[in-house]
Design a protein around this motif. Structure first.
Motif: not given
Length: 694
Positions: A65-83
């Protein structure tokens, strides 16, 4: 649901992680995916998503989900995982604005779905993403094989005779970038291809008279240097184009290797016979699905003989003894696709088709093909290298044994003074209790060694690349005293001083013997010019001194005097008190005279109880005063008998025209003049005229 049925039949279902801050959507998505045969876990925030992706779940695909309502949105989380992990990610979004779409494109995501899309669309998107991921992996495998081949691989478009691409090994060896290679033709790097018979071979290939051709030539680098190569060419059709694939082996190191082996006087098969590395692909059952020509050269099995066969049964020595362990390993690999417990590259012993033992270097990489794990193996024949390595190891083992039992101490230290090696003899010489205690000492900073100057010499050796040999007396911290001959030689690696080799030879016994010989030599030398009984100089030494002094006075001027004295009534002392007392009288007289004369003066025993004192740069008047003082001192000598010790003195100064004989005769005559006057008195130079008139 055919897909769902197939999923549940798998020994391990595909894992999908659903990340959404809405509990309702997580539950709905989980039910849908579970019903379609997937193993599902859900995460409500970025922290849970990262933890599951990396540690607790390891999903095969993520719905994010892109709109996580968290410190990071889904796209930022995805980038962190894909690193850190290559996982296919499909985004879920309620917004499809251009800004969101552009951000999604910045990641390596596998598309996005609107949250209101149908269940069928969701399942279809997941299956497409998984298939695309599998294709990408397959493409990565062949790209990996192409790019990391130890041989140079170059592909040419035969329509324009230009290179399409070249692998890393080719680019680096030729010195061209990837873009520069595309502007070159084969003749730019291999001028000989235009010459017969190579040109004829290539023409046969283009005319399809041959499926492949091989030849030796040389390649021209960008910097105009050349190197020998063996080239194998194959022509294939690809998307309507005729492509030529060149498999090139650099023969430079082969020729160097051949020369080294020739020097060791044994013959090995030329590297060209097994120069190309084998590339094999093995499925999760241990069976071969890919086998290149190099593998046939190394193991002897053709492609027809080996495909779909259990390669381990054919090439692993004594396979029946490890079969059970191998089955367990293959089961683990089939489930996990994990080869991390192996340390690439592996050095193994194998057997070829003819039962011969060979050594190979094997590099294994896991790859998933058609949802199943496969192992890509790159194999290099290192049989001859291994034999040389064993020979070198045996040689070093022999050298180590020699060092350990050497009759001299051997140490090796690094450039910082830390002891790397110490043999048993060093411990014996130093009196050290153990190697561990000895290695605690730093040779450059240990105060004891600094005090003896050893550290300074070692530092000079390391800084100036200089061999130093010296002898030193040393007392170790363990209380051992010894003399040592120390030989310090720099240790060179890659043209740099990396430490020093130190030879420690215990020369204590030699030094003791040398000191004994030295003392004996001193004693013998002293005996050659001294009187053994009294310690006074002998007649020969006195004559030499007088000869030198007469020459000096004749050349430079000056004066000197001599005193000749004779102990009075010496025979009576010997007769009444014994010869031991007579000898004692002689020693007392010498001792008394030495206590009074100068260091520059010379006292010699002239014979029997007669002595001569040579007084350089001394006029006869002062010599007479000294003689009178000596007479008085001698008369005070007390012997262990009633007899008294006195002496009569004759004092003569050097006169022009004098010889040694004339000077001594004058002093002797004066001494007898003193005897005539009643003994225990001094007759001097002023009596010469009187003597001459006698």
């Amino acid at each position: 649901m055919g897909i769902s049925e197939n999923r549940t039949l798998d020994s391990e279902r595909i894992k999908i992680l659903v990340v959404d801050d809405s509990r309702l959507l997580r539950v709905m998505m989980s039910d849908l995916l579970t019903a379609n045969g997937y193993e599902v876990r859900t995460a409500s925030n970025s922290f849970e998503a990262i933890d599951m992706a990396f540690y607790t779940f390891s999903p095969d695909l993520i719905l994010m989900d892109i709109e996580l309502g968290d410190e990071m949105d889904g796209i930022e989380v995805a980038k962190k995982i894909l690193q850190k992990k290559d996982i296919p990610i499909i985004f879920l979004t309620a917004k499809t604005s251009p800004e969101v779409i552009n951000r999604i494109k910045e990641t390596t995501a596998y598309g996005y779905l609107e949250k209101k899309v149908s269940n069928e669309a969701i399942i279809s998107a997941i299956e497409m993403a998984l298939k695309l991921y599998s294709v990408n992996n397959l493409a990565s495998m062949f790209k990996h094989i192409f790019e990391n081949s130890p041989n140079e691989l170059l592909i040419t478009d035969l329509q324009n005779n230009k290179f399409i691409t070249a692998n890393k090994n080719a680019r680096e060896n030729l010195g061209y970038s990837e873009e520069e290679i595309k502007n070159l033709s084969p003749r730019d790097i291999a001028p000989e291809i235009l010459e017969s018979p190579i040109r004829e071979l290539i023409q046969k290939l283009c005319d399809k008279k041959e499926t492949s051709v091989a030849f030796k030539t040389y390649h021209l680098r960008k910097d105009k240097t050349t190197y020998p190569v063996q080239v194998e060419l194959n022509v294939l059709d690809y998307l309507g184009k005729k492509l030529c694939v060149a498999n090139v082996q650099d023969l430079t190191y082969q020729k160097v290797f051949e020369k080294k082996l020739a020097e060791k006087d044994y013959i090995i098969k030329l590297l060209t016979d097994s120069a190309f590395d084998a590339i094999t692909v093995i499925n999760d059952e241990g069976k071969v699905v890919f086998w290149n020509p190099a593998a046939e050269r190394i193991f002897g099995y053709s492609e027809k003989e080996i495909i779909n066969e259990d390669v381990h049964k054919l090439i692993v020595p004594c396979y029946e003894k490890i079969e059970n362990s191998f089955v367990d390993y293959m089961n683990y690999f089939r489930q996990k696709g994990d080869l991390s417990f192996l340390r690439n590259p592996l050095e193994l012993m194998a057997k070829n088709k003819y039962g011969e033992t060979i050594y190979i270097e094997l590099t294994l990489s896991p790859i998933k093909l058609n949802e199943k794990w496969h192992a890509v193996g790159i194999v290099r024949d290192i049989t001859e290298k291994k034999k040389s390595q064993i020979e070198i190891e045996n040689m070093w083992r022999m050298y180590f044994e020699l060092a350990e039992h050497a009759p001299v101490g051997i140490l090796r230290c690094d450039k910082d003074g830390n002891i790397i090696y110490v043999n048993k003899k060093v411990l014996e010489i130093l009196g050290s209790p153990s190697e561990e205690e000895t290695r605690k000492i730093n040779l450059l900073t240990f105060p004891h060694l600094v005090g003896y100057g050893f550290s300074t010499k070692l530092k000079e050796c390391l800084e100036n690349n200089k061999t130093i040999i010296f002898e030193v007396f040393y007392k170790s911290i363990w209380g051992k005293d010894f003399w040592a001959r120390v030989h310090i030689k720099p240790h060179i690696e890659s043209n740099k001083v990396t430490g020093a080799l130190i030879i420690l030879d215990d020369i204590t016994d030699r030094k003791i013997l040398e000191e004994k010989i030295r003392r004996q030599a001193i004693r013998l030398r002293r005996l050659s010019y001294t009187d053994d009984l009294t310690g006074a100089f002998n007649r020969r030494f006195l004559l030499k001194k007088l000869e030198e002094e007469i020459e000096r006075v004749k050349r430079y001027g000056g004066n000197f005097s001599i005193i000749l004295l004779d102990i009075d009534n010496f025979k009576k002392i010997n007769d009444r008190c014994g010869h031991n007392t007579g000898d004692l009288a002689l020693k007392y007289v010498v001792k008394t005279i030495k206590e009074r004369i100068r260091k520059a003066d010379t006292l010699a025993r002239w014979g029997g109880e007669e002595f001569i004192i040579f007084l350089p740069s001394t006029p006869v008047e002062k010599a007479t005063i000294l003689a009178e003082t000596l007479r008085e001192n001698i008369s005070r000598i007390t012997l262990p008998c009633p007899e008294k010790v006195t002496a009569s003195f004759g004092v003569a100064g050097f006169l022009e025209g004098d010889t040694i004989d004339s000077l001594i005769k004058r002093a002797d005559d004066l001494m007898y003049r003193a005897k005539e006057k009643g003994k225990n008195c001094v007759a001097c130079q002023k009596d010469v005229d009187h003597i001459n008139n006698m």
